[in-house]
Scaffold this active site. Structure first.
Site, PDB file in Angstrom:
ATOM      1  N   ARG A 264       0.853  -1.186   0.000  1.00 32.70           N
ATOM      2  CA  ARG A 264       0.000   0.000   0.000  1.00 32.70           C
ATOM      3  C   ARG A 264       0.889   1.236   0.000  1.00 32.70           C
ATOM      4  O   ARG A 264       1.877   1.305   0.745  1.00 32.70           O
ATOM      5  CB  ARG A 264      -0.916   0.013   1.237  1.00 32.70           C
ATOM      6  CG  ARG A 264      -2.066  -0.976   1.157  1.00 32.70           C
ATOM      7  CD  ARG A 264      -3.107  -0.578   0.112  1.00 32.70           C
ATOM      8  NE  ARG A 264      -4.212  -1.517   0.027  1.00 32.70           N
ATOM      9  CZ  ARG A 264      -4.307  -2.522  -0.846  1.00 32.70           C
ATOM     10  NH1 ARG A 264      -3.337  -2.734  -1.722  1.00 32.70           N
ATOM     11  NH2 ARG A 264      -5.363  -3.301  -0.861  1.00 32.70           N
TER      12      ARG A 264
ATOM     13  N   GLU B 219      -3.032   7.574  -4.210  1.00 32.18           N
ATOM     14  CA  GLU B 219      -3.440   6.865  -5.424  1.00 32.18           C
ATOM     15  C   GLU B 219      -4.806   7.338  -5.940  1.00 32.18           C
ATOM     16  O   GLU B 219      -5.716   7.500  -5.138  1.00 32.18           O
ATOM     17  CB  GLU B 219      -3.512   5.373  -5.066  1.00 32.18           C
ATOM     18  CG  GLU B 219      -3.303   4.482  -6.232  1.00 32.18           C
ATOM     19  CD  GLU B 219      -3.068   3.041  -5.793  1.00 32.18           C
ATOM     20  OE1 GLU B 219      -2.133   2.789  -5.009  1.00 32.18           O
ATOM     21  OE2 GLU B 219      -3.853   2.202  -6.234  1.00 32.18           O
TER      22      GLU B 219
ATOM     23  N   HIS C 107      -0.880   0.098 -10.172  1.00 33.07           N
ATOM     24  CA  HIS C 107      -1.485  -0.879  -9.240  1.00 33.07           C
ATOM     25  C   HIS C 107      -1.962  -2.147  -9.979  1.00 33.07           C
ATOM     26  O   HIS C 107      -3.168  -2.411 -10.069  1.00 33.07           O
ATOM     27  CB  HIS C 107      -2.642  -0.250  -8.444  1.00 33.07           C
ATOM     28  CG  HIS C 107      -2.888  -0.970  -7.141  1.00 33.07           C
ATOM     29  ND1 HIS C 107      -3.344  -0.356  -6.006  1.00 33.07           N
ATOM     30  CD2 HIS C 107      -2.731  -2.279  -6.802  1.00 33.07           C
ATOM     31  CE1 HIS C 107      -3.466  -1.239  -5.029  1.00 33.07           C
ATOM     32  NE2 HIS C 107      -3.093  -2.423  -5.481  1.00 33.07           N
TER      33      HIS C 107
HETATM   34  C1  DGY Z   1      -4.967  -6.193  -2.866  1.00 31.41           C
HETATM   35  O1  DGY Z   1      -5.687  -7.164  -3.029  1.00 31.41           O
HETATM   36  O2  DGY Z   1      -4.891  -5.644  -1.772  1.00 31.41           O
HETATM   37  C2  DGY Z   1      -4.195  -5.740  -4.039  1.00 31.41           C
HETATM   38  O3  DGY Z   1      -3.564  -4.541  -3.802  1.00 31.41           O
HETATM   39  C3  DGY Z   1      -5.107  -5.694  -5.245  1.00 31.41           C
HETATM   40  O4  DGY Z   1      -4.390  -5.518  -6.402  1.00 31.41           O
END
Ligand code: DGY
Length: 326
Positions: free
Chosen positions: A239, A268, A286
């Protein structure tokens, strides 16, 4: 019962088909974009279940407005976009999609590691714009990967899969975990658990896989970046807010570290000023779980969990099991 489900973005048909067999109303956001907060607020009203994306902010107000809601199935393994406490207080089950995206996300972390270390994106840009004028001994030199040290921040499922892929390069592996030990990594790779500072100082590649929480927000900032080797690379497929992105821009600009490969961003989908202008960073939009097979599995997992909750059974991937004992 006449169940009513809303899916906040188009997802693969496999999951939608499961929901259509089970629920009377299955509505999908018709737009090719995320809904605004206010649009989503309108959509959640009267729904029994919502299938949400990591970009949907499901806060206490949203949960309060959704008076009929029984389950929120997040189409992601991370669920920092949901106020889980408010959901639990409201008796709403929250599910996520663990496991099914482990390999695709670990692959993405390696793809970024290779791209930035071997300067593939920079080279692609030069080649396309006619600036490749022939092989030259000092042209676009990158770094070696073999026998270097890989530091995994957050050796959970995805961090473990990332580390296990390092076998082919005979790397030394250091890791952090909030659990006591990662025996798979220790037994298979001879990996060593380390504190964050040791990992930052000793690793040549650092890959972030820790979930976002108040504890991990800005876990990597100016101080931490200054501990990294000048030749080291930072990879983030977890993240964005785990890294202080402005501090990273400074570190990359001043060549305090060699480079970064990023799939996720602090604000983001926006990038912090200056990031996009730097050559020593590869920025992906992403894509961690973005394979046809993974996204289909995620849709099935989310849909099956919705069906389980609506039929008063325990879902397979509940993130707030305390909701059942309130
Ligand atoms: C998640 O599942 O948390 C991923 O970041 C999705 O791409």
């Amino acid at each position: 019962m006449s169940w009513n489900v809303f899916i906040t973005r188009e997802i693969p048909e496999e999951g939608i088909a499961i929901l259509k067999r089970f629920c009377q109303t299955v509505e999908v956001n018709p737009h090719d974009r995320s809904l605004t907060y206010d649009e989503l607020l309108q959509q959640v009203k009267g729904r029994d279940a919502i299938l949400t994306m990591l970009s949907d902010k499901i806060d206490a107000r949203m949960i309060q407005e959704a008076a009929n809601l029984k389950v929120i199935a997040n189409y992601a393994v991370g669920y920092d976009n949901i106020n889980v406490k408010a959901a639990t207080e409201g008796g709403i089950v929250v599910t996520n999609a663990p496991g099914v995206l482990t390999d695709s996300t670990a692959d993405m972390a390696w793809a970024l590691l290779f791209s930035v270390t071997r300067r593939i994106v920079e080279g692609d840009r030069l080649t396309r714009t006619g600036k490749f004028t022939g092989w030259a001994p000092m042209f676009l030199l990158g770094g070696d990967i073999v026998e270097k040290t890989l530091g995994i921040i957050g050796a959970g499922r995805i961090g473990t899969a990332m580390a296990l892929r390092s076998r082919g390069w005979n790397m030394k592996v250091l890791y952090t975990t909030y659990k006591s030990r990662n025996t798979i990594l220790e037994e298979d790779l001879g990996a060593q658990k380390a504190d964050l500072e040791t990992l930052l100082r000793e690793s040549d590649f650092i890959s972030i896989h820790t979930p976002l929480s108040e504890k991990t927000r800005h876990m990597i900032g100016t101080r931490e970046l200054s501990m990294m080797k000048k030749t080291a690379y930072l990879i983030n497929t977890g993240r964005g807010p785990v890294i202080d992105e402005m501090a990273l821009v400074e570190a990359l600009r001043n060549k305090q570290i060699a480079g970064a490969g990023l799939d996720v961003y602090e604000d983001e989908p926006r990038l912090k000023p200056g990031l996009a202008e730097l050559d020593n960073v590869v920025v992906a939009p992403h894509l961690g779980s973005a394979t046809v097979e993974t996204r289909a599995r995620m849709s099935v997992m989310a849909a099956e969990d919705i069906a389980l909750v609506l039929s008063k059974q325990k879902p397979k991937n509940c993130v707030n099991p305390e909701v059942f004992t309130r």
